[in-house]
Design an enzyme around this catalytic site. Structure first.
Site, PDB file in Angstrom:
ATOM      1  N   HIS A  17       0.840  -1.202   0.000  1.00 13.78           N
ATOM      2  CA  HIS A  17       0.000   0.000   0.000  1.00 13.78           C
ATOM      3  C   HIS A  17       0.874   1.249   0.000  1.00 13.78           C
ATOM      4  CE1 HIS A  17       0.859   0.391   4.240  1.00 13.78           C
ATOM      5  NE2 HIS A  17       0.274  -0.753   4.524  1.00 13.78           N
ATOM      6  N   HIS A  20       3.875   1.497   2.440  1.00 16.55           N
ATOM      7  CA  HIS A  20       5.084   0.767   2.035  1.00 16.55           C
ATOM      8  C   HIS A  20       5.828   1.548   0.949  1.00 16.55           C
ATOM      9  CE1 HIS A  20       2.235  -2.754   2.966  1.00 16.55           C
ATOM     10  NE2 HIS A  20       3.073  -2.717   3.975  1.00 16.55           N
ATOM     11  N   CYS A 125      -2.881 -11.743  21.423  1.00 21.11           N
ATOM     12  CA  CYS A 125      -3.527 -11.214  20.214  1.00 21.11           C
ATOM     13  C   CYS A 125      -2.788 -11.760  19.005  1.00 21.11           C
ATOM     14  CB  CYS A 125      -3.522  -9.689  20.179  1.00 21.11           C
ATOM     15  SG  CYS A 125      -4.151  -9.064  18.593  1.00 21.11           S
ATOM     16  N   CYS A 128      -1.407  -9.005  16.571  1.00 26.43           N
ATOM     17  CA  CYS A 128      -0.148  -8.382  17.014  1.00 26.43           C
ATOM     18  C   CYS A 128       0.957  -9.428  17.172  1.00 26.43           C
ATOM     19  CB  CYS A 128      -0.315  -7.704  18.371  1.00 26.43           C
ATOM     20  SG  CYS A 128      -1.452  -6.330  18.373  1.00 26.43           S
ATOM     21  N   CYS A 143      -8.073  -5.959  21.647  1.00 27.97           N
ATOM     22  CA  CYS A 143      -6.842  -5.296  21.208  1.00 27.97           C
ATOM     23  C   CYS A 143      -7.232  -4.008  20.489  1.00 27.97           C
ATOM     24  CB  CYS A 143      -6.075  -6.226  20.265  1.00 27.97           C
ATOM     25  SG  CYS A 143      -4.809  -5.362  19.318  1.00 27.97           S
ATOM     26  N   HIS A 146      -6.602  -4.361  16.705  1.00 31.81           N
ATOM     27  CA  HIS A 146      -7.261  -5.409  15.911  1.00 31.81           C
ATOM     28  C   HIS A 146      -8.732  -5.595  16.253  1.00 31.81           C
ATOM     29  CE1 HIS A 146      -2.962  -6.276  15.336  1.00 31.81           C
ATOM     30  NE2 HIS A 146      -3.377  -6.491  14.118  1.00 31.81           N
ATOM     31  N   LYS A 296      -9.387   7.744   8.314  1.00 33.96           N
ATOM     32  CA  LYS A 296      -8.547   6.583   8.050  1.00 33.96           C
ATOM     33  C   LYS A 296      -8.904   6.002   6.677  1.00 33.96           C
ATOM     34  CE  LYS A 296      -6.730   2.599  10.251  1.00 33.96           C
ATOM     35  NZ  LYS A 296      -6.688   1.498  11.068  1.00 33.96           N
ATOM     36  N   LYS A 299     -11.265   0.234   2.742  1.00 33.03           N
ATOM     37  CA  LYS A 299     -11.940  -0.218   1.530  1.00 33.03           C
ATOM     38  C   LYS A 299     -13.397   0.221   1.530  1.00 33.03           C
ATOM     39  CE  LYS A 299      -9.209  -4.109  -0.053  1.00 33.03           C
ATOM     40  NZ  LYS A 299      -8.773  -5.328   0.600  1.00 33.03           N
TER      41      LYS A 299
HETATM   42 ZN   LIG Z   1      -3.669  -6.892  18.149  1.00 32.88          ZN
END
Ligand SMILES: [Zn+2]
Length: 506
Positions: A17, A20, A125, A128, A143, A146, A296, A299
């Site tokens: 993305h 990167h 998690c 993570c 988390c 996540h 943020k 999609k």
């Molecule tokens: Zn996490």
């Protein structure tokens, strides 16, 4: 001087993305900047091919591990090639040469008695790949990254004790104020070091994670993903088997995003210290790219900026320039396709049109020759020397996120000044008056010479555009050097009118 620049290595459970693309472009810009200053740079980027996240993606892909990892890794490799990124080595942690060095390092730390086995109960998690403390979780017990409740797990594992090194690390940060840049992130790390550090769980039982590097001292386990991934920064230098290791490591830079501060600025320097290796010379920490208006990217919102689509629509250089020009230091920065198009149009107006207009005048009035023996007035000379001095100054600075950002700003500023000069002196009017021949020649020379300096300065940011500008001015030799001596163009430079640098887009 020999220098070393690294990006993080990227997980393969998704497609590359814009984040990167940014970090890897940033490394390339820094490499080219350093090379123009005569430094020798070794630059690495690559992919992280172990761990539970990649394992899950393999299991749902229907491919075997090797096929999946190779296919996904190629997506990154190919994008970076398309972006004009001149990496010297593309890391793949599944390669045997990396695995061997990770195992040597684990054995070394184990032999020093710094790794202990104990049973552990905790909340884990999977996203993570880390155990979580109740205080790490949000109000729903999930988390925060996540949005999933971590699973209670009880198992025997190997641990690396971090706490004995905490005070050393605090002192190191305090006595090396430029180590972590921008400074706000150094303060963030110091904040993490206020409480005692828990032992770092460095193993995962194979029953749960099979995609990893086996512990050399216990074949029932693979090593924790960070203990594997971080080592890439020295395995690429063939640590332990390379007599030049100390020389290149002594001038090393890690480029990282702010989300991986803890593994990079706490685990990693402690691992190195335990091995008797100095920490990396410096960290440059950057923020995230977010959608327009501070939302943020996701999609479902349809605001994801896909680097491959941007390259197709606007070309590589418009993307490279936008990313370096618009990243806010120490913060997050917005990006959208319409913002990228605005950036493209800015480059087209500021640089592309200027170049085309002046070249066409040289073609029409001067038979494609740079005017010779011109008499420049003070205004002409000042514009040229101001721009030359400005770029010479930037290229003398120590490289940092701020330096490359300033370079992009100075390109725009210089383009704006030359456009104003060109508009004010109306060379198209001067061209029609035989009595103004000398003045016409001076205005054209000044504009061409400024364009040469701008083109040269742009090379790290937009290599293709820089090459086209300099080529259109009859300047050949690469590699380009950060030599901003003014008044270089002469009648020996043959002008070539090529295609527009930034053609009109819809
Ligand atoms: Zn996490």
């Amino acid at each position: 001087m020999k220098k070393y620049i690294t990006t993080p290595i990227y997980y393969l459970n998704g497609l590359p993305h814009i984040g990167h693309a940014y970090t890897s472009i940033l490394g390339d810009v820094m490499k080219k900047f350093e090379q123009m200053n005569g430094n020798d740079v070794y630059y690495t980027t690559g992919t992280d091919e172990h761990g539970q996240k990649n394992q899950h993606s393999i299991e749902t892909s229907g491919l075997n591990a090797d096929e999946f990892l190779t296919r996904q890794s190629e997506n990154f490799h190919n994008l970076f090639v398309d972006l004009g990124i001149d990496f010297d080595y593309f890391v793949r942690t599944s390669k045997p040469e990396h695995k061997k060095i990770v195992q040597e390092i684990l054995q070394n730390i184990y032999d020093k008695g710094l790794i202990v086995k104990k049973s552990y109960e905790g909340l884990y998690c999977e996203g993570c790949e880390q155990f979580k403390k109740p205080s790490d979780l949000d109000q729903n017990g999930c988390c925060p990254d996540h949005k999933v409740a971590p699973k209670p797990i009880s198992e025997e594992n190997y641990f690396f004790r971090l706490e004995p090194y905490r005070q050393w690390l605090i002192d190191y940060i305090k006595t090396h104020p430029d180590w972590i840049q921008p400074t706000k992130y150094a303060n963030e790390v110091l904040g993490m070091l206020k409480e005692p550090l828990e032992d770092l769980c460095i193993s995962r039982p194979k029953s749960r994670v099979w995609l990893g590097i086996e512990l050399p001292f216990d074949s029932n386990y693979v090593t924790y993903i960070w203990f594997d991934a971080l080592v890439n920064y020295i395995s690429t230098l063939n640590y332990g088997h390379n007599s030049d290791f100390d020389i290149i490591w002594a001038n090393s830079t890690h480029l990282i995003g702010k989300d991986i501060l803890k593994p990079h600025c706490i685990y990693w320097p402690i691992m190195l210290h335990a091995l008797g290796i100095n920490p990396v010379s410096r960290y440059f920490i950057h923020g995230f790219w977010i959608g327009e208006g501070g939302v943020k990217m996701s999609k479902s919102l349809g605001n994801v900026v896909d680097p491959i689509e941007v390259i197709r629509l606007l070309g590589v250089d418009a993307l490279r320039f936008y990313l370096i020009h618009n990243m806010t230091l120490g913060g997050d920065s917005p990006i959208s396709l319409s913002m990228l198009k605005q950036g493209y149009k800015m480059l087209a107006n500021n640089i592309g049109n200027l170049q085309m207009r002046v070249l066409k005048m040289v073609q029409k009035n001067l038979n494609n020759k740079v005017p010779s023996s011109v008499s420049l007035n003070n205004e002409d000379k000042k514009l040229i020397t101001d721009i030359a001095d400005r770029f010479a100054q930037i290229y003398h600075q120590e490289i940092s996120l701020e330096t490359v950002n300033n370079l992009a700003n100075d390109v725009v500023k210089s383009g704006t000044e030359v456009n104003a000069y060109f508009a004010a002196h109306e060379p198209w009017v001067l061209a029609k008056d035989p009595n103004q021949k000398e003045r016409f020649n001076a205005v054209i020379y000044t504009t061409l010479e400024c364009l040469r300096l701008i083109g040269l300065a742009m090379y790290p940011l937009t290599p293709e555009t820089a090459y086209k500008i300099l080529d259109s001015l009859g300047i050949k030799p690469q590699p380009f050097k950060a030599d901003f001596k003014p008044f270089i163009l002469s009648e020996n430079n043959e002008i070539k009118v090529g295609s527009p640098l930034f053609p009109i887009i819809e």
